[in-house]
Write an enzyme that holds these catalytic residues in place. Structure first.
Site, PDB file in Angstrom:
ATOM      1  N   LYS A  35       0.847  -1.194   0.000  1.00  0.00           N
ATOM      2  CA  LYS A  35       0.000   0.000   0.000  1.00  0.00           C
ATOM      3  C   LYS A  35       0.885   1.247   0.000  1.00  0.00           C
ATOM      4  O   LYS A  35       1.736   1.424   0.855  1.00  0.00           O
ATOM      5  CB  LYS A  35      -0.901   0.018   1.236  1.00  0.00           C
ATOM      6  CG  LYS A  35      -1.859   1.200   1.261  1.00  0.00           C
ATOM      7  CD  LYS A  35      -2.802   1.126   2.441  1.00  0.00           C
ATOM      8  CE  LYS A  35      -2.289   1.820   3.656  1.00  0.00           C
ATOM      9  NZ  LYS A  35      -2.166   3.287   3.551  1.00  0.00           N
ATOM     10  N   ASP A  45      -3.316   4.363  -2.029  1.00  0.00           N
ATOM     11  CA  ASP A  45      -4.285   4.824  -1.027  1.00  0.00           C
ATOM     12  C   ASP A  45      -4.286   6.351  -0.960  1.00  0.00           C
ATOM     13  O   ASP A  45      -3.663   6.945  -0.081  1.00  0.00           O
ATOM     14  CB  ASP A  45      -3.868   4.190   0.322  1.00  0.00           C
ATOM     15  CG  ASP A  45      -4.740   4.606   1.489  1.00  0.00           C
ATOM     16  OD1 ASP A  45      -5.865   5.073   1.273  1.00  0.00           O
ATOM     17  OD2 ASP A  45      -4.272   4.459   2.641  1.00  0.00           O
ATOM     18  N   LYS A  89      -7.284   8.214  -1.183  1.00  0.00           N
ATOM     19  CA  LYS A  89      -8.569   8.647  -0.585  1.00  0.00           C
ATOM     20  C   LYS A  89      -9.114   9.928  -1.236  1.00  0.00           C
ATOM     21  O   LYS A  89      -9.259  10.960  -0.593  1.00  0.00           O
ATOM     22  CB  LYS A  89      -8.401   8.879   0.917  1.00  0.00           C
ATOM     23  CG  LYS A  89      -7.936   7.663   1.701  1.00  0.00           C
ATOM     24  CD  LYS A  89      -7.946   7.968   3.194  1.00  0.00           C
ATOM     25  CE  LYS A  89      -7.452   6.805   4.024  1.00  0.00           C
ATOM     26  NZ  LYS A  89      -6.021   6.525   3.899  1.00  0.00           N
ATOM     27  N   ASP A 111     -13.840  14.764  -3.722  1.00  0.00           N
ATOM     28  CA  ASP A 111     -14.049  16.022  -4.440  1.00  0.00           C
ATOM     29  C   ASP A 111     -15.408  15.975  -5.137  1.00  0.00           C
ATOM     30  O   ASP A 111     -16.166  15.012  -4.968  1.00  0.00           O
ATOM     31  CB  ASP A 111     -12.904  16.238  -5.452  1.00  0.00           C
ATOM     32  CG  ASP A 111     -12.541  17.712  -5.584  1.00  0.00           C
ATOM     33  OD1 ASP A 111     -13.467  18.528  -5.801  1.00  0.00           O
ATOM     34  OD2 ASP A 111     -11.352  18.042  -5.484  1.00  0.00           O
ATOM     35  N   THR A 125     -10.327   4.515  10.612  1.00  0.00           N
ATOM     36  CA  THR A 125     -10.198   3.667  11.815  1.00  0.00           C
ATOM     37  C   THR A 125      -9.586   4.434  12.995  1.00  0.00           C
ATOM     38  O   THR A 125      -9.550   3.933  14.111  1.00  0.00           O
ATOM     39  CB  THR A 125      -9.358   2.411  11.517  1.00  0.00           C
ATOM     40  OG1 THR A 125      -8.279   2.765  10.655  1.00  0.00           O
ATOM     41  CG2 THR A 125     -10.187   1.333  10.856  1.00  0.00           C
ATOM     42  N   ARG A 146       2.715  -0.107  10.890  1.00  0.00           N
ATOM     43  CA  ARG A 146       3.739  -0.015  11.943  1.00  0.00           C
ATOM     44  C   ARG A 146       4.152  -1.340  12.574  1.00  0.00           C
ATOM     45  O   ARG A 146       5.347  -1.537  12.821  1.00  0.00           O
ATOM     46  CB  ARG A 146       3.288   1.011  13.005  1.00  0.00           C
ATOM     47  CG  ARG A 146       3.448   2.435  12.509  1.00  0.00           C
ATOM     48  CD  ARG A 146       2.657   3.422  13.314  1.00  0.00           C
ATOM     49  NE  ARG A 146       1.219   3.327  13.023  1.00  0.00           N
ATOM     50  CZ  ARG A 146       0.321   4.204  13.445  1.00  0.00           C
ATOM     51  NH1 ARG A 146       0.703   5.235  14.170  1.00  0.00           N
ATOM     52  NH2 ARG A 146      -0.952   4.059  13.132  1.00  0.00           N
TER      53      ARG A 146
HETATM   54  O1  C5P Z   1       0.564   1.648  10.962  1.00  0.00           O
HETATM   55  P1  C5P Z   1      -0.858   1.150  10.791  1.00  0.00           P
HETATM   56  O2  C5P Z   1      -0.954  -0.353  10.742  1.00  0.00           O
HETATM   57  O3  C5P Z   1      -1.824   1.791  11.782  1.00  0.00           O
HETATM   58  O4  C5P Z   1      -1.249   1.682   9.338  1.00  0.00           O
HETATM   59  C1  C5P Z   1      -2.549   1.687   8.823  1.00  0.00           C
HETATM   60  C2  C5P Z   1      -2.523   2.219   7.416  1.00  0.00           C
HETATM   61  O5  C5P Z   1      -3.839   2.181   6.905  1.00  0.00           O
HETATM   62  C3  C5P Z   1      -2.056   3.667   7.291  1.00  0.00           C
HETATM   63  O6  C5P Z   1      -1.345   3.766   6.080  1.00  0.00           O
HETATM   64  C4  C5P Z   1      -3.336   4.472   7.205  1.00  0.00           C
HETATM   65  O7  C5P Z   1      -3.194   5.616   6.401  1.00  0.00           O
HETATM   66  C5  C5P Z   1      -4.271   3.477   6.502  1.00  0.00           C
HETATM   67  N1  C5P Z   1      -5.699   3.663   6.766  1.00  0.00           N
HETATM   68  C6  C5P Z   1      -6.260   3.626   8.031  1.00  0.00           C
HETATM   69  N2  C5P Z   1      -7.612   3.785   8.205  1.00  0.00           N
HETATM   70  C7  C5P Z   1      -8.419   3.976   7.161  1.00  0.00           C
HETATM   71  C8  C5P Z   1      -7.872   4.006   5.869  1.00  0.00           C
HETATM   72  C9  C5P Z   1      -6.506   3.833   5.706  1.00  0.00           C
HETATM   73  O8  C5P Z   1      -5.523   3.409   8.988  1.00  0.00           O
HETATM   74  N3  C5P Z   1      -9.722   4.066   7.315  1.00  0.00           N
END
Ligand code: C5P
Length: 235
Positions: free
Chosen positions: A30, A58, A60, A63, A117, A207
Site C-alpha cells: 500500500k 491509497d 482517498k 471532491d 479507523t 507499523r
Molecule cells: O501503521 P498502521 O498499521 O496503523 O497503518 C494503517 C494504514 O492504513 C495507514 O497507512 C493508514 O493511512 C491506513 N488507513 C487507516 N484507516 C483507514 C484508511 C486507511 O488506517 N480508514
C-alpha cells in the site's frame, strides 16, 4: 484473506528497501499520500519492478464528481491494482468514477473509505452527527449501488457491510494489530483472528511490520496465522 503492507516509512529509500525485503511474499503493498506526492509515478514503477506484489494506491480521493473522476482516471492509468475514494463524496461522485473507469480497457479495484479507523465514536459524531455503524452502513449501500468493489472500514463493520450489500463486496480493514502491538493513533483495532471472523478480505498492517527489527519475519508470521485462521469454520 490477503495481507496488505503499508509502506509508510519516512523516506523513499526506506520504503523501497522494505518492499525489497518482502519480495516474493504473497502480499499487497500500500502506497500512501506522502510517498505518492513526493515520489510519484517513478516510485510506483520501481516498486512494481522490484517486488511483483499488487499495489494499492491509497490516496482517498474526495471532491466533486467530475474532479474526482478526472483524478481517478489519472491514477488508474498508473496501472495500480486498487485505488480508493471517500464515500462521503456521495453516490453521484462514486458513480461518475466508476462510469469513467469502466470505459478503460482495464481498471483497478475501487474501494470507498467509510469511517477512518482512527475515529472513536465521539470524534466521528462531532464530524458526521451520526454514529459510526449507521453511517458506515449507509456509505456502504451507496458505494455498492454506485458499482464500487468494496469498502475500507474497521474490522468491526466488515460483516455488517456484507450483510447490507453482498458477500462479494470486498472489505479492506486497517487498524490490525496482529500480536497486541501499540495502537498508535488508531482507535478501532483488532487481531487477525477477529478479522477472519468478521470476514475481512484484506488486512492492512503498517507499523507492526515496519517498526519491527525483522519485518520479513513478522510478515511471515502474519501469513502463517492467516493460513491457520483460514481453516477456522466460516461464521
Ligand atoms: O501503521 P498502521 O498499521 O496503523 O497503518 C494503517 C494504514 O492504513 C495507514 O497507512 C493508514 O493511512 C491506513 N488507513 C487507516 N484507516 C483507514 C484508511 C486507511 O488506517 N480508514
Amino acid at each position: 484473506m490477503k495481507l496488505c503492507v503499508a509502506l509508510d516509512m519516512q523516506s523513499r529509500e526506506q520504503n523501497l528497501n522494505l518492499a525489497k525485503d518482502l519480495a516474493e511474499l504473497d502480499i499487497w503493498l500500500k502506497v500512501g499520500l506522502r510517498s505518492y506526492l513526493r515520489d510519484g509515478e517513478k516510485f510506483i514503477n520501481e516498486l512494481k519492478e522490484l517486488s511483483g506484489a499488487k499495489i494499492f494506491l491509497d490516496l482517498k480521493l474526495h471532491d466533486i464528481p467530475n474532479t474526482m473522476a478526472d483524478a481517478a482516471e489519472v491514477i488508474a492509468n498508473l496501472n495500480v491494482d486498487m485505488i480508493n475514494v471517500h464515500a462521503s463524496a456521495g453516490k453521484r461522485a462514486m458513480c461518475e468514477v466508476i462510469t469513467r473507469l469502466n470505459a478503460l480497457p482495464v481498471r483497478p479495484l475501487v474501494l470507498a473509505v467509510s469511517a477512518l479507523t482512527s475515529f472513536n465514536e465521539k470524534e466521528f459524531k462531532a464530524v458526521y452527527s451520526k454514529n459510526i455503524n449507521e453511517s458506515v452502513k449507509n456509505f456502504s449501500i451507496s458505494a455498492y449501488e454506485a458499482g464500487l468493489d468494496g469498502m475500507v472500514c474497521s474490522v468491526f463493520e466488515s460483516k455488517m457491510i456484507k450483510e447490507a450489500t453482498s458477500d462479494k463486496f470486498l472489505t479492506l480493514t486497517p487498524g490490525i494489530r496482529p500480536f497486541g502491538e501499540a495502537k498508535g493513533d488508531q482507535s478501532r483495532v483488532a487481531n487477525i483472528e477477529t478479522a477472519r471472523r468478521e470476514n475481512s478480505d484484506f488486512i492492512v498492517v503498517g507499523r507492526p511490520i515496519y517498526e519491527d527489527n525483522n519485518p520479513r519475519e513478522i510478515c511471515e508470521r502474519i501469513l502463517s496465522q492467516i493460513k491457520a485462521v483460514r481453516e477456522m469454520p466460516q461464521a
